[in-house]
Scaffold this motif. Structure first.
Motif, PDB file in Angstrom:
ATOM      1  N   GLN A 117      -1.619  -4.502  -3.685  1.00 53.03           N
ATOM      2  CA  GLN A 117      -1.907  -4.901  -2.313  1.00 53.03           C
ATOM      3  C   GLN A 117      -3.420  -4.848  -2.094  1.00 53.03           C
ATOM      4  O   GLN A 117      -4.102  -3.954  -2.587  1.00 53.03           O
ATOM      5  CB  GLN A 117      -1.214  -3.971  -1.325  1.00 53.03           C
ATOM      6  N   VAL A 118      -3.940  -5.820  -1.363  1.00 54.70           N
ATOM      7  CA  VAL A 118      -5.364  -5.814  -1.011  1.00 54.70           C
ATOM      8  C   VAL A 118      -5.490  -5.979   0.498  1.00 54.70           C
ATOM      9  O   VAL A 118      -4.772  -6.772   1.112  1.00 54.70           O
ATOM     10  CB  VAL A 118      -6.141  -6.935  -1.751  1.00 54.70           C
ATOM     11  N   LYS A 119      -6.384  -5.211   1.089  1.00 53.10           N
ATOM     12  CA  LYS A 119      -6.533  -5.253   2.539  1.00 53.10           C
ATOM     13  C   LYS A 119      -7.944  -4.833   2.922  1.00 53.10           C
ATOM     14  O   LYS A 119      -8.482  -3.869   2.391  1.00 53.10           O
ATOM     15  CB  LYS A 119      -5.518  -4.314   3.207  1.00 53.10           C
ATOM     16  N   GLU A 120      -8.519  -5.573   3.865  1.00 53.92           N
ATOM     17  CA  GLU A 120      -9.838  -5.225   4.372  1.00 53.92           C
ATOM     18  C   GLU A 120      -9.693  -4.170   5.462  1.00 53.92           C
ATOM     19  O   GLU A 120      -8.776  -4.248   6.300  1.00 53.92           O
ATOM     20  CB  GLU A 120     -10.516  -6.473   4.940  1.00 53.92           C
ATOM     21  N   ASP A 152       2.168   8.829  -6.511  1.00 48.93           N
ATOM     22  CA  ASP A 152       2.133   7.882  -5.398  1.00 48.93           C
ATOM     23  C   ASP A 152       0.986   6.902  -5.568  1.00 48.93           C
ATOM     24  O   ASP A 152       1.136   5.701  -5.299  1.00 48.93           O
ATOM     25  CB  ASP A 152       1.983   8.628  -4.070  1.00 48.93           C
ATOM     26  N   PHE A 153      -0.170   7.398  -5.998  1.00 47.82           N
ATOM     27  CA  PHE A 153      -1.293   6.491  -6.208  1.00 47.82           C
ATOM     28  C   PHE A 153      -0.968   5.490  -7.311  1.00 47.82           C
ATOM     29  O   PHE A 153      -1.249   4.294  -7.169  1.00 47.82           O
ATOM     30  CB  PHE A 153      -2.563   7.271  -6.572  1.00 47.82           C
ATOM     31  N   ARG A 154      -0.400   5.943  -8.416  1.00 51.19           N
ATOM     32  CA  ARG A 154      -0.072   5.034  -9.522  1.00 51.19           C
ATOM     33  C   ARG A 154       0.859   3.921  -9.042  1.00 51.19           C
ATOM     34  O   ARG A 154       0.676   2.747  -9.383  1.00 51.19           O
ATOM     35  CB  ARG A 154       0.589   5.804 -10.668  1.00 51.19           C
ATOM     36  N   ARG A 155       1.856   4.284  -8.235  1.00 50.94           N
ATOM     37  CA  ARG A 155       2.801   3.287  -7.736  1.00 50.94           C
ATOM     38  C   ARG A 155       2.116   2.277  -6.825  1.00 50.94           C
ATOM     39  O   ARG A 155       2.301   1.060  -6.968  1.00 50.94           O
ATOM     40  CB  ARG A 155       3.932   3.999  -6.994  1.00 50.94           C
ATOM     41  N   LEU A 168      -7.295   9.637  -9.969  1.00 51.98           N
ATOM     42  CA  LEU A 168      -6.199   9.540  -9.020  1.00 51.98           C
ATOM     43  C   LEU A 168      -4.883   9.193  -9.719  1.00 51.98           C
ATOM     44  O   LEU A 168      -3.817   9.671  -9.330  1.00 51.98           O
ATOM     45  CB  LEU A 168      -6.524   8.487  -7.960  1.00 51.98           C
ATOM     46  N   SER A 169      -4.953   8.371 -10.739  1.00 48.86           N
ATOM     47  CA  SER A 169      -3.747   7.989 -11.476  1.00 48.86           C
ATOM     48  C   SER A 169      -3.139   9.181 -12.194  1.00 48.86           C
ATOM     49  O   SER A 169      -1.909   9.338 -12.245  1.00 48.86           O
ATOM     50  CB  SER A 169      -4.069   6.872 -12.482  1.00 48.86           C
ATOM     51  N   LEU A 170      -3.993  10.028 -12.745  1.00 47.18           N
ATOM     52  CA  LEU A 170      -3.499  11.217 -13.426  1.00 47.18           C
ATOM     53  C   LEU A 170      -2.937  12.242 -12.443  1.00 47.18           C
ATOM     54  O   LEU A 170      -1.975  12.949 -12.749  1.00 47.18           O
ATOM     55  CB  LEU A 170      -4.624  11.861 -14.243  1.00 47.18           C
ATOM     56  N   ALA A 210      -1.132   3.769   1.682  1.00 47.85           N
ATOM     57  CA  ALA A 210      -1.071   2.360   1.303  1.00 47.85           C
ATOM     58  C   ALA A 210      -2.337   1.625   1.731  1.00 47.85           C
ATOM     59  O   ALA A 210      -2.888   0.806   0.976  1.00 47.85           O
ATOM     60  CB  ALA A 210       0.160   1.706   1.925  1.00 47.85           C
ATOM     61  N   GLU A 211      -2.829   1.911   2.932  1.00 46.82           N
ATOM     62  CA  GLU A 211      -4.051   1.275   3.421  1.00 46.82           C
ATOM     63  C   GLU A 211      -5.251   1.663   2.563  1.00 46.82           C
ATOM     64  O   GLU A 211      -6.105   0.829   2.244  1.00 46.82           O
ATOM     65  CB  GLU A 211      -4.289   1.692   4.870  1.00 46.82           C
TER      66      GLU A 211
END
Length: 288
Positions: free
Chosen positions: A225-228, A216-219, A210-212, A184-185
């Motif tokens: 979510q955005v995070k520094e 988990d990445f697609r979800r 990564l999407s293909l 997630a991070e």
């Protein structure tokens, strides 16, 4: 507004309002709702803008939007500082394109070279794993202990990328004991980078790959979510020395846009510190 950029803005706003329950902002929560969270009309009302204006903004059809309006929407959606800055960038595609053009004229994010002084600095950090990340979280350089922990030198050059390792390398789920949090991070930081670099073709290629390759990445990517990436902690399971509790600090590299120095900082006197000493000795012996 560019269609893809407008979709990015709309998806982000919809994902943020889905987090807010009507009761949290003083609205009645009874009655059936087709989607979770706040309706567009409710966001507009609470932000003090017309419903039509907000709908056009969320659909990517809005005019240039002021800081005051974006700040009002951010307050309603309870955005943190990183999310608010992301909203400003994706809501102003002209400014983002101009910024991207300036970066391209200066070498652009595709140029990934680690200057000699930074490589020498890495080598002086001999008690902690350390490495340099570039745009798109590509691994550009590392010290000996960083290599002993993660195994960068054993990877093909094109695989030295943290998102690829987390989502496409099966070993990652064994290495990172808190894999879900690390995943997630990683996506949240990559999403933040995407907001700042809308024209980065290498990023688009990476996201497609990564999407293909990973549901988990697609979800996570769809969650917006955005995070520094500044600091935190990870728990790793090393095949030689066992579990490692690894706080880390991330420092931006002056004069090198997009590069970050990541240093794991084990607690002095901890079990992890002792195990890293053992790992350093093992790695030195293995290299002979």
């Amino acid at each position: 507004m560019d269609i893809a950029i407008g979709r990015e803005l709309g998806d982000f706003l919809r994902s943020r309002r889905a987090r807010i329950q009507p009761e949290e902002v003083g609205l009645p929560g009874h009655g059936r709702r087709r989607v979770p969270g706040l309706r567009r009309e409710e966001v507009a009302q609470l932000a003090g803008v017309s419903v039509d204006y907000y709908i056009r903004l969320e659909q990517g059809r809005g005019p240039s939007v002021s800081d005051a309006v974006l700040d009002a929407i951010g307050r309603v959606l309870r955005l943190d500082d990183t999310e608010q800055e992301y909203l400003r960038r994706v809501a102003r595609p002209a400014a983002r394109r101009a910024s991207a053009a300036r970066r391209a004229s200066a070498g652009g994010p595709a140029v990934q070279k680690v200057r000699r002084g930074l490589r020498l600095l890495l080598d002086t950090i001999d008690k902690a794993p350390a490495f340099v990340l570039g745009p798109r979280m590509d691994v550009l350089a590392w010290n000996g202990l960083g290599d002993a922990v993660v195994g960068f030198s054993q990877m093909a050059p094109e695989d030295r990328n943290m998102p690829r390792q987390v989502f496409l390398e099966p070993r990652a789920r064994e290495l990172y004991l808190d894999w879900s949090a690390v995943a997630a991070e990683t996506v949240a930081h990559l999403r933040l980078y995407a907001g700042n670099h809308p024209q980065d073709e290498q990023l688009a290629t990476l996201v497609g790959e990564l999407s293909l390759g990973s549901e988990d990445f697609r979800r996570l990517w769809a969650d917006h979510q955005v995070k520094e990436k500044t600091h935190g902690a990870k728990r790793l399971m090393h095949s030689v020395v066992g579990e490692l509790d690894m706080p880390y600090e991330t420092l931006t590299v002056p004069g090198e846009p997009g590069q970050m120095l990541v240093v794991y900082t084990p607690e002095p006197g901890s079990r992890t510190e002792e195990r890293l000493k053992l790992l350093a000795s093992w790695a030195a012996t293995a290299a002979v």
